[in-house]
Write a protein that holds these residues in place. Structure first.
Motif, PDB file in Angstrom:
ATOM      1  N   ALA A  35       0.779  -1.237   0.000  1.00 55.24           N
ATOM      2  CA  ALA A  35       0.000   0.000   0.000  1.00 55.24           C
ATOM      3  C   ALA A  35       0.809   1.285   0.000  1.00 55.24           C
ATOM      4  CB  ALA A  35      -0.956   0.013   1.198  1.00 55.24           C
ATOM      5  N   HIS A  36       2.118   1.242   0.316  1.00 61.57           N
ATOM      6  CA  HIS A  36       2.881   2.482   0.457  1.00 61.57           C
ATOM      7  C   HIS A  36       4.320   2.341  -0.016  1.00 61.57           C
ATOM      8  CE1 HIS A  36      -0.333   2.852   3.479  1.00 61.57           C
ATOM      9  NE2 HIS A  36      -0.278   4.135   3.211  1.00 61.57           N
ATOM     10  N   ASP A  37       4.882   3.477  -0.461  1.00 55.81           N
ATOM     11  CA  ASP A  37       6.327   3.645  -0.589  1.00 55.81           C
ATOM     12  C   ASP A  37       6.780   4.484   0.599  1.00 55.81           C
ATOM     13  OD1 ASP A  37       6.729   2.307  -3.070  1.00 55.81           O
ATOM     14  OD2 ASP A  37       5.964   4.060  -4.148  1.00 55.81           O
ATOM     15  N   HIS A  38       8.021   4.260   1.062  1.00 57.77           N
ATOM     16  CA  HIS A  38       8.549   4.987   2.201  1.00 57.77           C
ATOM     17  C   HIS A  38       9.915   5.572   1.866  1.00 57.77           C
ATOM     18  CE1 HIS A  38       5.656   2.156   4.056  1.00 57.77           C
ATOM     19  NE2 HIS A  38       5.449   3.140   4.914  1.00 57.77           N
ATOM     20  N   TYR A  39      10.158   6.809   2.342  1.00 54.39           N
ATOM     21  CA  TYR A  39      11.425   7.497   2.101  1.00 54.39           C
ATOM     22  C   TYR A  39      11.920   8.097   3.414  1.00 54.39           C
ATOM     23  CZ  TYR A  39       9.909   7.403  -2.811  1.00 54.39           C
ATOM     24  OH  TYR A  39       9.465   7.010  -4.053  1.00 54.39           O
ATOM     25  N   ARG A  40      13.120   7.743   3.824  1.00 53.08           N
ATOM     26  CA  ARG A  40      13.752   8.391   4.978  1.00 53.08           C
ATOM     27  C   ARG A  40      14.228   9.766   4.528  1.00 53.08           C
ATOM     28  NH1 ARG A  40      17.245   6.843   9.372  1.00 53.08           N
ATOM     29  NH2 ARG A  40      17.332   8.710  10.717  1.00 53.08           N
ATOM     30  N   ILE A  41      13.952  10.783   5.325  1.00 52.95           N
ATOM     31  CA  ILE A  41      14.378  12.141   5.002  1.00 52.95           C
ATOM     32  C   ILE A  41      15.764  12.355   5.603  1.00 52.95           C
ATOM     33  CG2 ILE A  41      13.826  14.594   5.158  1.00 52.95           C
ATOM     34  CD1 ILE A  41      10.878  13.760   5.554  1.00 52.95           C
ATOM     35  N   GLU A  42      16.806  12.119   4.781  1.00 50.63           N
ATOM     36  CA  GLU A  42      18.205  12.225   5.202  1.00 50.63           C
ATOM     37  C   GLU A  42      18.399  11.453   6.496  1.00 50.63           C
ATOM     38  OE1 GLU A  42      21.941  13.048   4.262  1.00 50.63           O
ATOM     39  OE2 GLU A  42      20.388  13.990   3.072  1.00 50.63           O
ATOM     40  N   ASP A  43      19.020  12.072   7.500  1.00 47.10           N
ATOM     41  CA  ASP A  43      19.201  11.413   8.792  1.00 47.10           C
ATOM     42  C   ASP A  43      18.271  12.011   9.844  1.00 47.10           C
ATOM     43  OD1 ASP A  43      21.213   9.628   7.964  1.00 47.10           O
ATOM     44  OD2 ASP A  43      22.717  11.210   8.115  1.00 47.10           O
ATOM     45  N   SER A  44      17.217  12.637   9.390  1.00 55.94           N
ATOM     46  CA  SER A  44      16.272  13.268  10.317  1.00 55.94           C
ATOM     47  C   SER A  44      15.409  12.199  10.983  1.00 55.94           C
ATOM     48  CB  SER A  44      15.363  14.241   9.553  1.00 55.94           C
ATOM     49  OG  SER A  44      14.341  13.538   8.870  1.00 55.94           O
ATOM     50  N   PRO A  45      14.665  12.580  12.014  1.00 53.33           N
ATOM     51  CA  PRO A  45      13.758  11.615  12.658  1.00 53.33           C
ATOM     52  C   PRO A  45      12.414  11.511  11.958  1.00 53.33           C
ATOM     53  CG  PRO A  45      13.753  13.653  13.897  1.00 53.33           C
ATOM     54  CD  PRO A  45      14.759  13.837  12.788  1.00 53.33           C
ATOM     55  N   TRP A  46      12.375  11.787  10.646  1.00 55.89           N
ATOM     56  CA  TRP A  46      11.104  11.804   9.927  1.00 55.89           C
ATOM     57  C   TRP A  46      11.171  10.940   8.674  1.00 55.89           C
ATOM     58  CZ3 TRP A  46       7.487  13.576  12.929  1.00 55.89           C
ATOM     59  CH2 TRP A  46       7.831  14.510  13.900  1.00 55.89           C
ATOM     60  N   LEU A  47       9.983  10.510   8.268  1.00 54.50           N
ATOM     61  CA  LEU A  47       9.821   9.567   7.163  1.00 54.50           C
ATOM     62  C   LEU A  47       8.677  10.044   6.284  1.00 54.50           C
ATOM     63  CD1 LEU A  47      10.652   6.487   6.384  1.00 54.50           C
ATOM     64  CD2 LEU A  47       8.537   5.890   7.554  1.00 54.50           C
ATOM     65  N   LEU A  48       8.844   9.907   4.973  1.00 59.23           N
ATOM     66  CA  LEU A  48       7.746  10.182   4.038  1.00 59.23           C
ATOM     67  C   LEU A  48       7.024   8.869   3.742  1.00 59.23           C
ATOM     68  CD1 LEU A  48       8.887  12.645   1.209  1.00 59.23           C
ATOM     69  CD2 LEU A  48       6.803  12.807   2.566  1.00 59.23           C
ATOM     70  N   ARG A  49       5.721   8.883   3.916  1.00 60.58           N
ATOM     71  CA  ARG A  49       4.889   7.702   3.674  1.00 60.58           C
ATOM     72  C   ARG A  49       3.950   8.051   2.514  1.00 60.58           C
ATOM     73  NH1 ARG A  49       2.580   3.272   6.726  1.00 60.58           N
ATOM     74  NH2 ARG A  49       0.329   3.117   6.460  1.00 60.58           N
TER      75      ARG A  49
END
Length: 371
Positions: A35-49
């Motif tokens: 259902a999803h692709d996921h991307y880590r935003i550099e080394d931040s504590p956030w993720l793109l879903r």
């Protein structure tokens, strides 16, 4: 390799508009879900879903709003990622995206981490039930058994397809007869209701890194949260029956679904998991929930197996007829699709279905361990 729904440039632009302070490389994570692709935003504590599809059939904006509400509400338990912002659907980003907390952790190891999963679900289920007016956009199953049965009835239409053997079809129709009788039993145990996660197979959890020299600086700063189980796939939360979450975490079709968490649990290990959960919620709630545990386990397994029939029939139509059935096969890694193909075929094998039903049809079964 499959083509992602949105390219990196579109994602970077949308992210810069919503969170200009979040910059850096977008690192795609391994494609492990339909259902999803996921991307880590550099080394931040956030993720793109980034949704590939809506498994509930919602329009893009409604799907995004539903998932945002799931993250907001479950994260209040301390066992779900925090939501930062929604990126609305738009040109080049047809399903929108969510920016959610990146959880640093490892897949659960079974059965060792079952207590952590039980405690996570106990914390979510203990959240106060909002008033009826505050529950939308999440689905609200006023009768949790009827809500589950409605989904099962829809999926059961696929049992007549060529992907289901006559013996398996016969077994599942017997289970469907039982489910209808159980749902119609007005003298059955009352169904407690709470916020539930719905899709609780162990592969949807991560165990936070433990405090110590082996943990990253960020993990060490998480303090008491270290070692906790966190559910990271939150698109199907709703208000319903807690016992269905518990079942989904421990039935064979869940514990062997994800390669990273695959394990075959013994009846004793399953019973210990349920006891750990009941201890965590206290005696008052335990007395209400305990009578529902085994019947809803049976209901959940039927939901899982009829979904397998649905997926196999609709996916076959995607391949042979070019029908868009909503499974995003063209946007998923072929290895992942082959894995789902293998698992659904295995779970619908007549011998497997017969063995799974043995939990309640054979003696001694799981029920004997609760006496």
């Amino acid at each position: 390799m499959p083509k992602p729904l949105a390219d990196n440039e579109v994602l970077r632009t949308a992210l810069a508009e919503a969170c200009p302070e979040l910059t850096g490389e977008l690192r795609p994570l391994v494609d492990s879900g339909l259902a999803h692709d996921h991307y880590r935003i550099e080394d931040s504590p956030w993720l793109l879903r980034v949704p590939k599809q809506s498994q509930r059939g919602y329009a893009a904006a409604d799907n995004l709003a539903y998932q945002a509400a799931c993250f907001e509400r479950v994260s209040a338990s301390g066992h779900g990622p925090k939501l930062r912002v929604s990126l609305p659907p738009g040109r080049g980003l047809p399903m929108g995206a969510l920016v959610v907390e990146y959880i640093e952790g490892r897949p659960p190891r079974l059965p060792q981490d079952l207590p952590a999963l039980a405690e996570a679900m106990a914390a979510v289920h203990a959240l106060p039930l909002p008033s009826a007016a505050q529950r939308p956009p999440l689905e609200d199953h006023l009768d949790p058994v009827a809500g589950a049965l409605e989904e099962i009835e829809t999926q059961a239409r696929y049992l007549d397809g060529p992907e289901v053997s006559p013996e398996t079809r016969s077994q599942l129709r017997e289970e469907l007869d039982w489910a209808r009788a159980y749902a119609a039993d007005v003298d059955g145990p009352p169904q407690p209701r709470s916020l539930v996660l719905t899709d609780t197979h162990p592969g949807n959890f991560l165990i936070r890194a433990k405090t110590g020299t082996e943990a990253s600086p960020r993990a060490r700063m998480d303090g008491a949260r270290n070692g906790r189980a966190v559910i990271v796939d939150l698109e199907k939360a709703l208000y319903g029956a807690p016992a269905i979450d518990l079942a989904h975490a421990t039935v064979y079709s869940s514990t062997t679904w994800d390669v990273a968490t695959s394990a075959v649990l013994s009846l004793r290990e399953i019973a210990d998991f349920y006891r750990r959960y009941l201890d965590a919620i206290g005696s008052t709630r335990s007395a209400i929930i305990a009578p529902t545990l085994l019947p809803l386990r049976r209901l959940l397994l039927l939901r899982a197996l009829t979904w397998c029939a649905l997926w196999r029939v609709e996916h076959r139509a995607e391949i042979s007829e070019g029908v868009e059935a909503g499974w995003a096969a063209a946007r998923s890694n072929p290895t992942l699709i082959a894995h789902v193909e293998d698992r659904t075929r295995h779970y619908l094998d007549p011998a497997v279905v017969r063995r799974l039903r043995g939990e309640w049809l054979d003696s001694p079964g799981l029920e004997s361990l609760f006496r």
